[in-house]
Motif scaffolding. Structure first.
Motif, PDB file in Angstrom:
ATOM      1  N   THR A 186      12.347   2.454 -11.796  1.00  0.00           N
ATOM      2  CA  THR A 186      12.359   3.594 -12.729  1.00  0.00           C
ATOM      3  C   THR A 186      11.361   4.693 -12.379  1.00  0.00           C
ATOM      4  OG1 THR A 186      10.653   2.661 -14.154  1.00  0.00           O
ATOM      5  CG2 THR A 186      12.953   2.151 -14.719  1.00  0.00           C
ATOM      6  N   ASP A 187      10.285   4.364 -11.657  1.00  0.00           N
ATOM      7  CA  ASP A 187       9.191   5.336 -11.502  1.00  0.00           C
ATOM      8  C   ASP A 187       8.753   5.819 -12.893  1.00  0.00           C
ATOM      9  OD1 ASP A 187       7.336   6.947 -10.262  1.00  0.00           O
ATOM     10  OD2 ASP A 187       8.770   8.276  -9.306  1.00  0.00           O
ATOM     11  N   HIS A 188       8.832   4.925 -13.866  1.00  0.00           N
ATOM     12  CA  HIS A 188       8.505   5.287 -15.261  1.00  0.00           C
ATOM     13  C   HIS A 188       7.132   5.959 -15.347  1.00  0.00           C
ATOM     14  CE1 HIS A 188       9.177   4.556 -19.671  1.00  0.00           C
ATOM     15  NE2 HIS A 188       7.856   4.716 -19.696  1.00  0.00           N
ATOM     16  N   VAL A 194       9.966   4.276  -1.511  1.00  0.00           N
ATOM     17  CA  VAL A 194      10.189   4.347  -2.954  1.00  0.00           C
ATOM     18  C   VAL A 194      11.135   5.504  -3.282  1.00  0.00           C
ATOM     19  CG1 VAL A 194       7.871   3.411  -3.360  1.00  0.00           C
ATOM     20  CG2 VAL A 194       8.269   5.876  -3.588  1.00  0.00           C
ATOM     21  N   HIS A 195      11.689   5.448  -4.453  1.00  0.00           N
ATOM     22  CA  HIS A 195      12.596   6.467  -5.025  1.00  0.00           C
ATOM     23  C   HIS A 195      13.447   7.219  -4.000  1.00  0.00           C
ATOM     24  CE1 HIS A 195       9.238   9.160  -4.234  1.00  0.00           C
ATOM     25  NE2 HIS A 195       8.588   8.909  -5.338  1.00  0.00           N
ATOM     26  N   VAL A 196      14.297   6.465  -3.324  1.00  0.00           N
ATOM     27  CA  VAL A 196      15.290   7.067  -2.428  1.00  0.00           C
ATOM     28  C   VAL A 196      16.349   7.739  -3.299  1.00  0.00           C
ATOM     29  CG1 VAL A 196      17.095   6.560  -0.735  1.00  0.00           C
ATOM     30  CG2 VAL A 196      14.917   5.307  -0.667  1.00  0.00           C
ATOM     31  N   MET A 246      11.030  15.502 -12.273  1.00  0.00           N
ATOM     32  CA  MET A 246      10.379  14.401 -11.575  1.00  0.00           C
ATOM     33  C   MET A 246      10.584  14.629 -10.077  1.00  0.00           C
ATOM     34  SD  MET A 246      13.073  11.270 -12.258  1.00  0.00           S
ATOM     35  CE  MET A 246      12.040  10.133 -11.367  1.00  0.00           C
ATOM     36  N   SER A 247       9.856  13.869  -9.266  1.00  0.00           N
ATOM     37  CA  SER A 247       9.974  14.024  -7.819  1.00  0.00           C
ATOM     38  C   SER A 247      10.340  12.687  -7.208  1.00  0.00           C
ATOM     39  CB  SER A 247       8.647  14.508  -7.220  1.00  0.00           C
ATOM     40  OG  SER A 247       8.323  15.771  -7.744  1.00  0.00           O
ATOM     41  N   PRO A 248      11.394  12.633  -6.426  1.00  0.00           N
ATOM     42  CA  PRO A 248      12.354  13.715  -6.156  1.00  0.00           C
ATOM     43  C   PRO A 248      13.155  14.062  -7.413  1.00  0.00           C
ATOM     44  CG  PRO A 248      12.633  11.864  -4.626  1.00  0.00           C
ATOM     45  CD  PRO A 248      11.713  11.420  -5.687  1.00  0.00           C
ATOM     46  N   PHE A 255       0.842  -1.199   0.000  1.00  0.00           N
ATOM     47  CA  PHE A 255       0.000   0.000   0.000  1.00  0.00           C
ATOM     48  C   PHE A 255       0.872   1.241   0.000  1.00  0.00           C
ATOM     49  CE2 PHE A 255      -2.688  -3.355   1.639  1.00  0.00           C
ATOM     50  CZ  PHE A 255      -3.895  -3.125   0.995  1.00  0.00           C
ATOM     51  N   LYS A 256       0.653   2.051  -1.001  1.00  0.00           N
ATOM     52  CA  LYS A 256       1.472   3.246  -1.193  1.00  0.00           C
ATOM     53  C   LYS A 256       0.842   4.457  -0.532  1.00  0.00           C
ATOM     54  CE  LYS A 256       4.300   6.026  -3.699  1.00  0.00           C
ATOM     55  NZ  LYS A 256       4.228   5.973  -5.148  1.00  0.00           N
ATOM     56  N   HIS A 257       1.686   5.287   0.078  1.00  0.00           N
ATOM     57  CA  HIS A 257       1.233   6.504   0.757  1.00  0.00           C
ATOM     58  C   HIS A 257       2.075   7.671   0.280  1.00  0.00           C
ATOM     59  CE1 HIS A 257       0.367   3.006   3.245  1.00  0.00           C
ATOM     60  NE2 HIS A 257      -0.661   3.660   3.725  1.00  0.00           N
ATOM     61  N   PHE A 258       1.402   8.751  -0.081  1.00  0.00           N
ATOM     62  CA  PHE A 258       2.102   9.950  -0.526  1.00  0.00           C
ATOM     63  C   PHE A 258       2.207  10.929   0.632  1.00  0.00           C
ATOM     64  CE2 PHE A 258       0.369   8.029  -4.304  1.00  0.00           C
ATOM     65  CZ  PHE A 258       1.371   8.168  -5.254  1.00  0.00           C
ATOM     66  N   MET A 259       3.428  11.285   0.987  1.00  0.00           N
ATOM     67  CA  MET A 259       3.630  12.289   2.028  1.00  0.00           C
ATOM     68  C   MET A 259       3.768  13.682   1.386  1.00  0.00           C
ATOM     69  SD  MET A 259       6.247   9.997   4.303  1.00  0.00           S
ATOM     70  CE  MET A 259       6.172  10.934   5.836  1.00  0.00           C
ATOM     71  N   VAL A 268       6.077   4.372   1.001  1.00  0.00           N
ATOM     72  CA  VAL A 268       5.908   5.827   1.036  1.00  0.00           C
ATOM     73  C   VAL A 268       6.676   6.537  -0.067  1.00  0.00           C
ATOM     74  CG1 VAL A 268       5.344   6.178   3.462  1.00  0.00           C
ATOM     75  CG2 VAL A 268       7.745   5.968   2.794  1.00  0.00           C
ATOM     76  N   HIS A 269       5.998   7.513  -0.641  1.00  0.00           N
ATOM     77  CA  HIS A 269       6.678   8.587  -1.371  1.00  0.00           C
ATOM     78  C   HIS A 269       6.993   9.608  -0.291  1.00  0.00           C
ATOM     79  CE1 HIS A 269       6.843  11.792  -4.729  1.00  0.00           C
ATOM     80  NE2 HIS A 269       7.102  12.404  -3.599  1.00  0.00           N
ATOM     81  N   ALA A 270       8.270   9.764   0.009  1.00  0.00           N
ATOM     82  CA  ALA A 270       8.673  10.519   1.194  1.00  0.00           C
ATOM     83  C   ALA A 270       9.233  11.886   0.830  1.00  0.00           C
ATOM     84  CB  ALA A 270       9.690   9.704   1.988  1.00  0.00           C
TER      85      ALA A 270
HETATM   86 ZN   LIG Z   1       6.626   9.316  -6.036  1.00  0.00          ZN
END
Ligand SMILES: [Zn+2]
Ligand SMILES: [Zn+2]
Ligand SMILES: [Zn+2]
Ligand SMILES: [Zn+2]
Ligand SMILES: [Zn+2]
Ligand SMILES: [Zn+2]
Ligand SMILES: [Zn+2]
Ligand SMILES: [Zn+2]
Lengths: 485, 485, 485, 485
Positions: C313-315, C236-238, C286-288, C147-151, C180-182
């Motif tokens: 990739t967060d493609h 995700v995406h560190v 893109m973020s980050p 489960f993904k959470h956007f901060m 998390v998208h942190a």
């Molecule tokens: Zn993200």
């Protein structure tokens, strides 16, 4: 010498900024207040009046491979005064087997030329019962309370871990402070040999042979040994994040360690060694070598946060001629650069003018902290009634470009050549004598006096108490051995 | 030997958990699947079927002060099998001046008694051209790809930083892995002398003489030297946060380091040395000594997060009689404790049963990771067709209290005496031979075979590539020296 | 579909490198061994045979400001296959107030086009009892266990700390994993407003508005909340050292956290935003955002040391046309870049070819670790009999320059344009179907199947045990209140 | 009031230790020197003459759930003086929606009772344009230069991240300093609910609901927000390693952060909450709660190394009667403990007598650093001519056991009951008035005066310069958008 008044300035100390005049009599500060008068008046309008700089780390007329570093106590202290520094602390270096007290005599002979006050650290370059015994005389009779140890320069100055431990314990007993040049000398020697064998003979290989991790390791080791010996530690020329990290880690565990970055490492980077001109690169050969920007950021943060304590120069100036001794073999390039004249203007420009440090922090790291750590505060490093009148009147608007052609140092180049600085001394007073006046030196050879320092400072005493309280104690046992499982 | 089937169990490897039977033929795994049949059937209902344990660090029949550690390859490997361990890696220790190849012969003579498979690490206890040359034969002709270095035991096994550097570089060339016992031997020696002089003569002073910071320092130093030499590093018996911190810091900079905690340091703490019974304390004397709970938490976190890689025992068992050699002088107490039989049940009880590590991580740190790092995977450490049938059938419901009176080890006590464990082997197979069956050992002296290992593992090769890519290169210069400022 | 044999290759898995042929039947691996035969033979001479890549983080046909990301499940999975990736995990994104199950239907409709296998993570974009309840169905009925959470993305997708805590606890109960998208969405929003107000409207201001410290903070916060909720965490995406440091610090305390760097952040740096061409900079929004080299070094070290686990990739590919929506206001530039086709060749080139990571680590971070963490190992990510035949035959000698003109992605540019790679797929098989053959795609729309995943993985279960064991317990008291001092 | 001389003492300041007498006239220090004379003479033989203590964190007569903390400005300042503290800084707490200026009036009404000098911090408990505007008046007209923010107490005092950012930026503009109570209020609220639901209702659950990681997280977050806003930060009641670590990490990156541990957290540990007596535990309920020894060691190390700056009390004293409001529901126990009278003797006993800190560091952390940071140095916190004569004459030989029965505080217990201290005030002077004389208080209600403080301190100014220098700048572009790849 009559009385002198510094008028209309703003006094800046390590803690305070306020407007007041200073009255100087007999080489000391006699009064601080408004509307003071004296025989001579120095106008400090628009200026900051600060304790004169203390450079805790210089090598004047240092013997090296049959020659000496070119700036001696004469030209070196002139350079100091020209840049706002009014006291230097040099290193007395006994040869292996030489009596510490003999070395001290040799240094006293050299320092007769000094135009500003000075003191010495004593180096421990070998170890036996005689050294152990003489350390007491050095501290008690001569007021030299700091002992330098080289963890590098294998086969020359380097001492091993057991010698470090023994000497550090002796420092603990005497209330003295051990200092270390922290690089792993074994590894440096191996890397030098490997690099030469691979054809890396140029000055850039000097930097390759002394990577930051080699410095970080030795710093970490010295800290552990000092902790085991129960004594505070002073790490000279901290040039990199690894060494700084070791210091921070020690502090976070309650250990007592001071770190000293050099102005060179704060401003210059390793790119200098890639310069296509051999002389350019060789002139910048010093140990530790310049590092990359990441390390500079670390050092600046240390000054702002207090994990690093003082800014020095390790001034050890060799001419281009002397540097060329190492053409074809970087290990023969004499190690050292100048900086005495430029330390304070550069730190002001890059530190205070940018907002990286405050003016009060500037005073702390260029002067007051050295005086406190080394045991001569508030005689030095203070604007207090009774303190020596070692004073710099600092003009924050005064600008110049640094150039060898105008410097007091006796060498033929300057590693900061061309750098612009804003913030320079208008007047510099050494025990009341106006040694610099609007850019003109009036420095007298022999004016400088030796400063004896105090041992058993508060940090030494506190640490000794804590170590005594937490010392290992035997477990009480009835019969030995007793059976049991 | 006919075929054997392990039925109805759940296979647990370092990556997977699944239900399957195993067929074993000729000492190897011949098939993995459902409904397999063979000459003999072992019932694994309710059990986990895992790779047999590998203890990467033992000292069987190790020479010490004119005697030897009491567990030899006979009793030692019986203890191993009794606890689910099917391979041990011992240390061949040349005397100063002794040929590595001679030492190897001595060890081969001792290991004839082994009831399970084994390999050796070779110790580098002195350094010259002969050692340098023989290292190649050790790796290429004998399949011994790991070289141990003692940074402690000054005057005996200890080697200095220049020797470490030289040996580590040699390891890099050979695709071998250096290992270190990391404690600063100079400082330990100084502390020992100081403690004895102060009347701290009991076994607790052994711990006082080897504080965690002394281990942390040496770990940090070995890591730096390995990095300079361009080779991965294996740190044995990581017992404390300081050493673990040094390893983490190295990894965070991309360095390749493995850390090995011992089961003793995970479970027991320094309070053991405060026991009023001298024998109790002396039996627990080992280097590094036990630490406090903070360090234990650090080691457990390292196992879960992968910053530490394997769990060993450093099994080096001395009798109470032998320990009493150090009455009145802790430095004469032989260093070492047992653990071979207890390592896996204790780690399961304190690790898997509590949820600190998963079952798969248990397999990784007791077996698979050692095989991978040391170069014998998947012959050992794997449940794969073709792998050696070194297998433990683990009953998670089986319980006991550890007691010396029931142990396979030849000594008269057990440092874990009285501890309850839940999770014990039902069967243990060594290359297909059922060596333990419901608590009854059927271990044959001489059944064990030497395991030759592979050098030039993937981590060595990757690191060598990276070091070559980033090696120092000379700056191009036209004339040397050239003028300039 | 008949059987296929891959001949003469070297199999490379996360653990092992060995020579063997593979037989594929019915979309699965049927045999591994020497000398296998089948209906079709693929020659793997000189090649590595590895599990097909898994990209754990894509956004295909993602709704955005009234349009959608341009690569949909059709072109996106074609790009994946073209680069050796055989499974993607996309994000089902419910609108605020929308049922999770409805969102799932929407995603299932889109994914019908997929040419390779896929799964989804479910996003928690709002919170109430319905969401709480539906989470169970999502896990148990649909095999979606993450489960993904956007901060960040305040006012849109962002959830607050109390919602994070509630959802994380729900994950703990269900044996699911929160992601998390942190980034601190409040601070990003404030910085965006401030930058726009100051006239910083260009794409470089996107980077200014999302400094690394903002990501580090949110990562640290999510880790604490997950720890309090008793559940592992997937970040995700560190992209930066600060976030990576927070993850390392968590691990060093025994917490369970996985970090996912993107190939973009490993290869590209913030200098891209300073490009004088607006389109060039905007295409990289893109973020980050991209970071400087210090951060790249940190990410690479994390891959080698295991503190970071997978490369994604967060493609989320938008055309130049779509990007130009943000001319004059960087906050309107759609966030996202492509990378699906280039992830594996770039990681091989910059990682394996340089020696920063081993081939086995390459397989781990591009495929196996994702399968293990996300709960579909060894169906995916493995070369084992019975595993899905998602396979890449990798030719380490094959080279090309990346160019948009040749890519499978539907957009008009490529952020890696011009970069040379060495190491490319010769064949790519999706459940046995040869989808790429020497550069030629044979990808069938609809061939891809949804992969249901397992909850209650071993790490979840271990952590739950530990948390139960160490849960707060009431102090026993006789009378309340009782007097006393 | 005539003149007073303090004779024969040793003056101890944050920098210096020296023998001198002090002459006091008109409430200020008029002279420092040998052989001074005045109307009254206080004998300081064997004593240290130090700046009176400053407690930067008190809550006197603080409104709470319809009642008030029991020590008001009368009894609270009497307690302060009894223990050597001559100035307190209290918190003006506007209710949500209340004007800051109105709250100030309320506080001025209460403080009329004060027997020693005092100042206030202003709390930001809500946010809109009015608050933004009034902050300027608070700073410029009232000399209140510090603004407190609660990250906990959800639904009451707590402010969110966007409000923090807005208020911190306002502080930056005004040259003021934001302070934070750093605990994650969302998570605390969730944990409270969970604990109550599980039957954890006793005072120990207060500690369970506020673990150190919750404090560490909020500290880390506040630091990031302050950095983004470009302002220094003051973190109140730093109680744990996690928060201290966040502060150290910030400093190591050049950020400006001050941390304030409390005397309670330095001396007492979490074991207090396990006491079988409910009252005992409830009396120790405060936020953050007491921690374990690991955290205490961290705080002590911070004081010695300078990563923590001042020691406070957070004095907020409730009677046993008031504490019993929370029988059956720990969330209803009023938060707070006393400490004003005991702070200095306890810190001396546990810090100076053990050697953990020096006497000079004692003065720094109990007085001088607060005055510098808060903007009232050298009026307060200094032994300098012209400074307020707030002085403590400290007798290092004087001993007592702390007991509620002898205390100045109005409550019925003391959380340090029974602890022995060595080192107590002989005299305490408040602006020259001898308020304590050999244990006898002569404290006059209303003698205390409000201390207006300076904004735009050197650290604020330096940081603003650095932030301006490094602010984001737009990239120059010719045409937007321009084509390119
Ligand atoms: Zn993200
Ligand atoms: Zn040096
Ligand atoms: Zn030097
Ligand atoms: Zn060892
Ligand atoms: Zn060993
Ligand atoms: Zn995404
Ligand atoms: Zn508070
Ligand atoms: Zn408070």
């Amino acid at each position: 010498m009559g009385s002198t008044v510094i008028r209309n300035g703003t006094i800046v100390t390590a803690d305070l900024t306020y407007e007041a005049d200073l009255l100087i009599e007999g080489g000391r500060i006699a009064a601080i207040g408004k509307g003071l008068a004296g025989d001579e008046t120095l106008d400090a309008t628009g200026c900051y009046v600060m304790p004169g700089g203390i450079d805790p780390h210089t090598h004047l007329e240092m013997p090296f491979m049959g020659t000496h570093s070119t700036d001696d106590f004469g030209s070196g202290t002139r350079a100091a005064l020209a840049g706002g520094t009014t006291m230097v602390v040099d290193f007395a270096l006994p040869s292996p087997g030489q009596s510490l007290l003999d070395a001290l005599k040799v240094w006293h002979n050299k320092s007769g030329q000094a135009a500003c006050d000075y003191s010495y650290h004593m180096a421990i370059t070998w170890w036996d019962r005689q050294v152990f015994d003489e350390m007491e005389a050095v501290v008690r009779d001569h007021g030299i309370t700091t002992f330098k140890h080289f963890m590098a320069y294998k086969g020359a100055l380097m001492v091993n871990d057991d010698e470090l431990f023994a000497s550090f314990r002796r420092c603990a007993e005497l209330g003295a402070i051990p200092m270390v040049h922290a690089e792993n000398g074994d590894v440096v020697a191996e890397l030098q040999a490997k690099l030469l064998a691979e054809g890396n003979t140029g000055p850039e290989a000097h930097a390759y042979s002394r990577p930051s991790s080699v410095e970080g390791e030795a710093t970490n080791r010295a800290i552990m040994i000092a902790d085991m010996a129960g004594v505070p530690l002073y790490v000279v020329h901290v040039s990199c994040e690894e060494a700084h990290e070791a210091i921070r880690r020690a502090k976070m565990n309650g250990k007592r360690v001071w770190g000293e970055p050099l102005i060179q490492h704060l401003i210059l980077d390793e790119g200098e060694y890639a310069h296509p001109d051999w002389d350019h690169a060789a002139r910048r050969v010093m140990s530790p070598p310049f590092r990359d920007k990441k390390h500079q950021d670390s050092l600046w943060a240390g000054l702002a946060s207090g994990t690093l304590s003082v800014v020095a120069t390790d001034h050890c100036a060799f001419t281009t001629e002397q540097k060329r001794n190492g053409v074809g073999d970087f290990t023969k390039i004499p190690n050292g650069t100048g900086g005495l004249e430029d330390r304070m203007p550069l730190l002001w420009t890059h530190g205070v003018n940018t907002g990286r440090i405050t003016m009060n922090e500037f005073v702390a790291v260029t002067s007051t902290n050295s005086a406190k750590i080394l045991g001569c505060y508030p005689k030095k490093g203070a604007i207090l009634v009774g303190a020596d009148a070692d004073i710099v009147v600092w003009d924050p608007q005064k600008e110049k470009a640094i150039t060898a052609s105008m410097q007091a140092s006796a060498i033929d180049y300057n590693v900061f050549e061309g750098q612009r600085v804003k913030g320079l001394p208008r007047y510099v007073l050494s025990r009341g004598h106006v040694s610099l006046r609007d850019g003109a030196l009036d420095a007298h050879e022999g004016h400088g006096a030796f400063v004896a320092r105090e041992s058993q400072g508060p940090v030494n005493r506190a640490l000794s108490s804590w170590k005594a309280l937490t010392a290992p104690r035997p477990v009480e046992r009835s019969g030995i051995p007793a059976s049991g499982v």
